[in-house]
Design a protein around this motif. Sequence first.
Motif, mmCIF file in Angstrom:
data_model
loop_
_atom_site.group_PDB
_atom_site.id
_atom_site.type_symbol
_atom_site.label_atom_id
_atom_site.label_comp_id
_atom_site.label_asym_id
_atom_site.label_seq_id
_atom_site.Cartn_x
_atom_site.Cartn_y
_atom_site.Cartn_z
ATOM 1 N N GLY A 88 0.868 -1.181 0.000
ATOM 2 C CA GLY A 88 0.000 0.000 0.000
ATOM 3 C C GLY A 88 0.897 1.220 0.000
ATOM 4 O O GLY A 88 1.670 1.422 0.940
ATOM 5 N N LEU A 89 0.818 2.038 -1.055
ATOM 6 C CA LEU A 89 1.721 3.191 -1.208
ATOM 7 C C LEU A 89 0.910 4.470 -1.328
ATOM 8 O O LEU A 89 0.168 4.647 -2.297
ATOM 9 N N GLY A 90 1.007 5.363 -0.332
ATOM 10 C CA GLY A 90 0.289 6.633 -0.423
ATOM 11 C C GLY A 90 -0.121 7.134 0.947
ATOM 12 O O GLY A 90 0.462 6.766 1.972
ATOM 13 N N ILE A 131 2.892 -4.645 3.147
ATOM 14 C CA ILE A 131 3.862 -3.574 3.434
ATOM 15 C C ILE A 131 3.151 -2.237 3.184
ATOM 16 O O ILE A 131 2.614 -2.017 2.098
ATOM 17 N N ALA A 132 3.115 -1.381 4.198
ATOM 18 C CA ALA A 132 2.481 -0.072 4.042
ATOM 19 C C ALA A 132 3.562 1.004 3.958
ATOM 20 O O ALA A 132 4.410 1.099 4.849
ATOM 21 N N ILE A 133 3.499 1.803 2.899
ATOM 22 C CA ILE A 133 4.475 2.891 2.710
ATOM 23 C C ILE A 133 3.710 4.209 2.787
ATOM 24 O O ILE A 133 2.931 4.545 1.890
ATOM 25 N N ALA A 134 3.911 4.932 3.886
ATOM 26 C CA ALA A 134 3.144 6.160 4.113
ATOM 27 C C ALA A 134 3.777 7.351 3.405
ATOM 28 O O ALA A 134 4.986 7.543 3.470
ATOM 29 N N THR A 135 2.932 8.164 2.754
ATOM 30 C CA THR A 135 3.454 9.373 2.107
ATOM 31 C C THR A 135 2.824 10.638 2.690
ATOM 32 O O THR A 135 3.143 11.736 2.275
ATOM 33 N N THR A 136 1.882 10.479 3.631
ATOM 34 C CA THR A 136 1.370 11.632 4.388
ATOM 35 C C THR A 136 1.691 11.373 5.858
ATOM 36 O O THR A 136 2.171 10.289 6.209
ATOM 37 N N SER A 137 1.367 12.351 6.697
ATOM 38 C CA SER A 137 1.807 12.190 8.089
ATOM 39 C C SER A 137 0.670 12.048 9.080
ATOM 40 O O SER A 137 0.904 12.026 10.283
ATOM 41 N N LEU A 178 9.526 10.929 0.833
ATOM 42 C CA LEU A 178 8.232 10.866 0.143
ATOM 43 C C LEU A 178 7.287 11.965 0.638
ATOM 44 O O LEU A 178 6.663 12.663 -0.149
ATOM 45 N N SER A 179 7.208 12.124 1.963
ATOM 46 C CA SER A 179 6.252 13.114 2.486
ATOM 47 C C SER A 179 6.735 14.555 2.256
ATOM 48 O O SER A 179 5.935 15.491 2.306
ATOM 49 N N SER A 180 8.025 14.728 1.950
ATOM 50 C CA SER A 180 8.522 16.094 1.688
ATOM 51 C C SER A 180 7.929 16.656 0.400
ATOM 52 O O SER A 180 8.032 17.848 0.140
ATOM 53 N N GLN A 181 7.328 15.809 -0.387
ATOM 54 C CA GLN A 181 6.745 16.253 -1.658
ATOM 55 C C GLN A 181 5.285 16.707 -1.506
ATOM 56 O O GLN A 181 4.647 17.091 -2.476
#
Length: 211
Positions: A88-90, A131-137, A178-181
């Motif tokens: 899961g990416l996002g 696998i979870a890849i977080a792109t927000t906080s 990732l979240s810096s974007q």
Amino acid sequence: MKTFVTPKNIIFGWGALEYLKGVQGKKAFIVTDPTMKSLGFVEKVVGYLKEAGLETEAFTEAEPEPSRANVEKGAKAMSEFAPDWIIGLGGGSAIDVGKAMWVLYEYPGISWEQIVAPAAAPLLRQKAQYIAIATTSGTGSEVTCAAVVTNRTLDTPVKEVIVGSEITPDIAITDPELSSQMPPKVTAATGMDALVHAIESYTSIGRFRYR
Ligand SMILES: NC(=O)c1ccc[n+]([C@@H]2O[C@H](COP(=O)([O-])OP(=O)(O)OC[C@H]3O[C@@H](n4cnc5c(N)ncnc54)[C@H](O)[C@@H]3O)[C@@H](O)[C@H]2O)c1
């Protein structure tokens, strides 16, 4: 008796995404949204997984505040690909829709009533790990035991939750690169979400019940 469940591995820090180069398995199904594709994150994830020797496929149609229909569409593609890893990416939306697809992939034909609260998430990991890849906080979905799906089949859409320790990802990756974007609006909104989660943990009566 109380239980606290978290992912087995939480990988964090600048460049944490490179952890994917060492994943052991055969096939990874990536669940994400169109923004992640346009930012080049999907390509990066696919590249690392290929380095690890995995075959990949990506579903890039995760909706914001995902619907049941979105889950069902992705679960169909997931079943056809038959992965042993789901990625899961996002933000919370993409991670949650991937978690819900995971349940339908493990249990084809299961009804929504059997999986949304007050029912508990069924036993998973017979077919795949997550696998979870977080792109927000904000949401923390990469480490939580919940997936929020919106039931838009009703006149007034209702958010439903699939909840239970089983749906906690196996591995969480939080890479600030990732979240810096994030655009300022998303940074502000998801930062506020993180703050509210913290306040809720402090003020909720559940904190007395479960400590
Ligand atoms: N599972 C849980 O424990 C849990 C907890 C709280 C909320 N939620 C759910 O999470 C969802 C909201 O998730 P969210 O707030 O993370 O937002 P989101 O996932 O809906 O993303 C919001 C927007 O930001 C974009 N975006 C995400 N990361 C970006 C990045 N790094 N750079 C640029 N753009 C980026 C996305 O493409 C999207 O357009 C809701 O459905 C909510 O109900 C889940």
